[in-house]
Scaffold this motif. Structure first.
Motif, PDB file in Angstrom:
ATOM      1  N   TYR A 181       0.591   4.076  -2.817  1.00 55.75           N
ATOM      2  CA  TYR A 181       0.184   5.435  -2.454  1.00 55.75           C
ATOM      3  C   TYR A 181       1.234   6.461  -2.852  1.00 55.75           C
ATOM      4  CZ  TYR A 181      -4.051   4.402   0.270  1.00 55.75           C
ATOM      5  OH  TYR A 181      -5.315   4.047   0.650  1.00 55.75           O
ATOM      6  N   ASN A 236      -7.519   7.358  -3.427  1.00 62.27           N
ATOM      7  CA  ASN A 236      -7.134   7.019  -2.051  1.00 62.27           C
ATOM      8  C   ASN A 236      -5.826   7.682  -1.655  1.00 62.27           C
ATOM      9  OD1 ASN A 236      -9.396   5.415  -1.783  1.00 62.27           O
ATOM     10  ND2 ASN A 236      -8.331   3.510  -2.253  1.00 62.27           N
ATOM     11  N   ASN A 253      -9.234   4.445  -8.564  1.00 59.52           N
ATOM     12  CA  ASN A 253      -9.634   4.393  -7.156  1.00 59.52           C
ATOM     13  C   ASN A 253      -8.437   4.493  -6.230  1.00 59.52           C
ATOM     14  OD1 ASN A 253     -12.515   4.259  -6.843  1.00 59.52           O
ATOM     15  ND2 ASN A 253     -12.466   2.271  -7.843  1.00 59.52           N
ATOM     16  N   GLN A 254      -7.347   3.815  -6.572  1.00 60.49           N
ATOM     17  CA  GLN A 254      -6.136   3.893  -5.759  1.00 60.49           C
ATOM     18  C   GLN A 254      -5.544   5.299  -5.797  1.00 60.49           C
ATOM     19  OE1 GLN A 254      -5.702   1.796  -3.397  1.00 60.49           O
ATOM     20  NE2 GLN A 254      -3.862   0.680  -3.974  1.00 60.49           N
ATOM     21  N   LYS A 270      -6.568  11.434  -1.135  1.00 59.36           N
ATOM     22  CA  LYS A 270      -7.347  11.645   0.088  1.00 59.36           C
ATOM     23  C   LYS A 270      -6.475  11.421   1.329  1.00 59.36           C
ATOM     24  CE  LYS A 270     -11.558   9.833   0.244  1.00 59.36           C
ATOM     25  NZ  LYS A 270     -12.424  10.980   0.555  1.00 59.36           N
ATOM     26  N   THR A 316       0.835  -1.203   0.000  1.00 57.93           N
ATOM     27  CA  THR A 316       0.000   0.000   0.000  1.00 57.93           C
ATOM     28  C   THR A 316       0.868   1.251   0.000  1.00 57.93           C
ATOM     29  OG1 THR A 316      -1.679  -1.204   1.261  1.00 57.93           O
ATOM     30  CG2 THR A 316      -1.888   1.191   1.193  1.00 57.93           C
ATOM     31  N   ARG A 339     -16.412   8.413  -7.632  1.00 56.32           N
ATOM     32  CA  ARG A 339     -15.531   7.293  -7.956  1.00 56.32           C
ATOM     33  C   ARG A 339     -16.097   6.517  -9.147  1.00 56.32           C
ATOM     34  NH1 ARG A 339     -11.731   5.544  -4.160  1.00 56.32           N
ATOM     35  NH2 ARG A 339     -11.713   6.740  -2.224  1.00 56.32           N
TER      36      ARG A 339
END
Length: 376
Positions: free
Chosen positions: A127, A173, A169-170, A176, A123, A194
């Motif tokens: 990110y 994320n 979507n990633q 955010k 992750t 989304r």
């Protein structure tokens, strides 16, 4: 019946200052109460009332509305997103790498927060890389001045580039995470849409094809890798983290610690694979992990994918076989053999039975009792 009055608190950033947004349906009582709060203003951009974010203002909101209006704080207070992974979080690679000239790197506070929150390494990598693509798209703009419209423009670019829903979507994320977690503004971008979730069926292969792949592995270690992925329905990362102590030959079970969603579970241990593992252990003598690299330590996830793909190709299977496809096949073959869906859910570690139900769409047992109309 009279509708219960309520307001929802939101985090806003107005003129680079943190503010408390107060969102509500038009109501004379709420509007009258808002006027009693000193410093209250209206934002046309966000279509809600707001005032500077401070403890005194927050206390005033609760005092004014107490007993008259319900205050919804679900979007205001940060949820506890801390993880508890056994593997150490490593962000040093991002700090020490060489960067291209004029390349905008991920802010240090972003990396620190990922460390503190103990996010999984996969992750972290996702990110950081996706957030850097985003901030380099707005290379001339301060991060604090990027608004909802800018993010929609960026997402539109990703759609035009035919990026997958998962990638988009990633990306959302990762963005955010910075504004909501690093800057402490939960749900700031609550109005960002989304992509609709794709409903793709899992790809599976037959049991005979699995056996062909096992027969076409290069050595015993590779055979154990393929055998464990299929016979226990393991994810690739779960296999990498599998320790010697996780094999329970007395109960014929495999313990999977901190699987996806940080959940522990047990899965099946095959007699055939146990025999292979015993021979493999005597030859390779792994110290900690079941599958270790040439010089010890954890095995590479990329190497596992290569082993599965090459063995499948050597076996003459025309489609590209991945480690996760073996997991899908494990679940499907159990369902075809009459194993209860709830039991399969437990073995796979799914939180919801709806996730496991997808295999009913590919299992041959679903269609075996149906007569083709052409043959009626």
């Amino acid at each position: 019946m009279e509708r219960k009055r309520s307001v929802t608190l939101k985090h806003l950033l107005i003129n680079d200052k943190k503010c408390i947004g107060i969102q509500f349906y038009t109501d004379k009582v709420i509007q009258a109460l808002l006027k009693e709060i000193p410093g209250i203003k209206w934002s046309n951009e966000f279509n809600m009332a707001y005032l500077p974010n401070s403890k005194s203002h927050l206390d005033k909101i609760f005092q004014i509305f107490r007993g008259v209006v319900w205050v919804n704080c679900n979007f205001f207070y940060e949820k506890n997103l801390s993880q508890n992974h056994n593997e150490p979080v490593n962000v040093e690679w991002f700090r020490k790498r060489e960067l291209k000239q004029n390349y905008r790197s991920c802010p240090e506070e972003y990396l620190v927060k990922l460390e503190i929150k103990k996010y999984a390494n996969n992750t972290v990598k996702s990110y950081v890389s996706l957030f850097e693509v985003f901030i380099n798209f707005f290379n001339e703009k301060k991060l604090s001045t990027i608004n909802d419209e800018d993010i929609r423009l960026y997402l539109q670019k990703l759609v035009q580039e035919n990026r997958s829903n998962s990638y988009i979507n990633q990306s959302i994320n990762s963005i955010k995470f910075y504004y909501e977690i690093v800057l402490g503004m939960p749900n700031r971008f609550y109005s960002i849409d989304r992509p609709r979730k794709e409903k793709k069926l899992p790809q599976v292969i037959s049991k005979s094809e699995v056996m062909k792949i096992l027969d076409n592995t290069n050595n015993l270690k590779h055979r154990c890798i393929v055998g464990l992925l299929y016979s226990a329905g393991l994810r690739r990362n779960e296999l990498i983290n599998l320790k010697l102590s996780d094999i329970d030959s007395n109960r014929m079970l495999i313990r999977i610690e901190s699987g996806k969603g940080n959940k522990d579970r047990y899965s099946l241990l095959s007699n055939q694979i146990l025999d292979d593992l015993r021979i493999y252990y005597k030859k390779w003598r792994p110290k900690k992990y079941i599958i270790e690299g040439q010089y010890g330590g954890q095995y590479s996830g990329q190497s596992i994918a290569v082993i599965v793909t090459r063995a499948a190709k050597k076996a003459g299977i025309r489609i590209r076989v991945t480690p996760h496809m073996l997991r899908h096949s494990f679940a499907t073959h159990l369902l075809e053999a009459g194993v209860d869906l709830r039991q399969i859910q437990v073995l796979l570690g799914h939180s919801s039975s709806k996730t496991t139900e997808i295999y009913t769409h590919v299992a041959t047992s679903t269609f075996s009792s149906i007569k083709n109309p052409l043959d009626l």
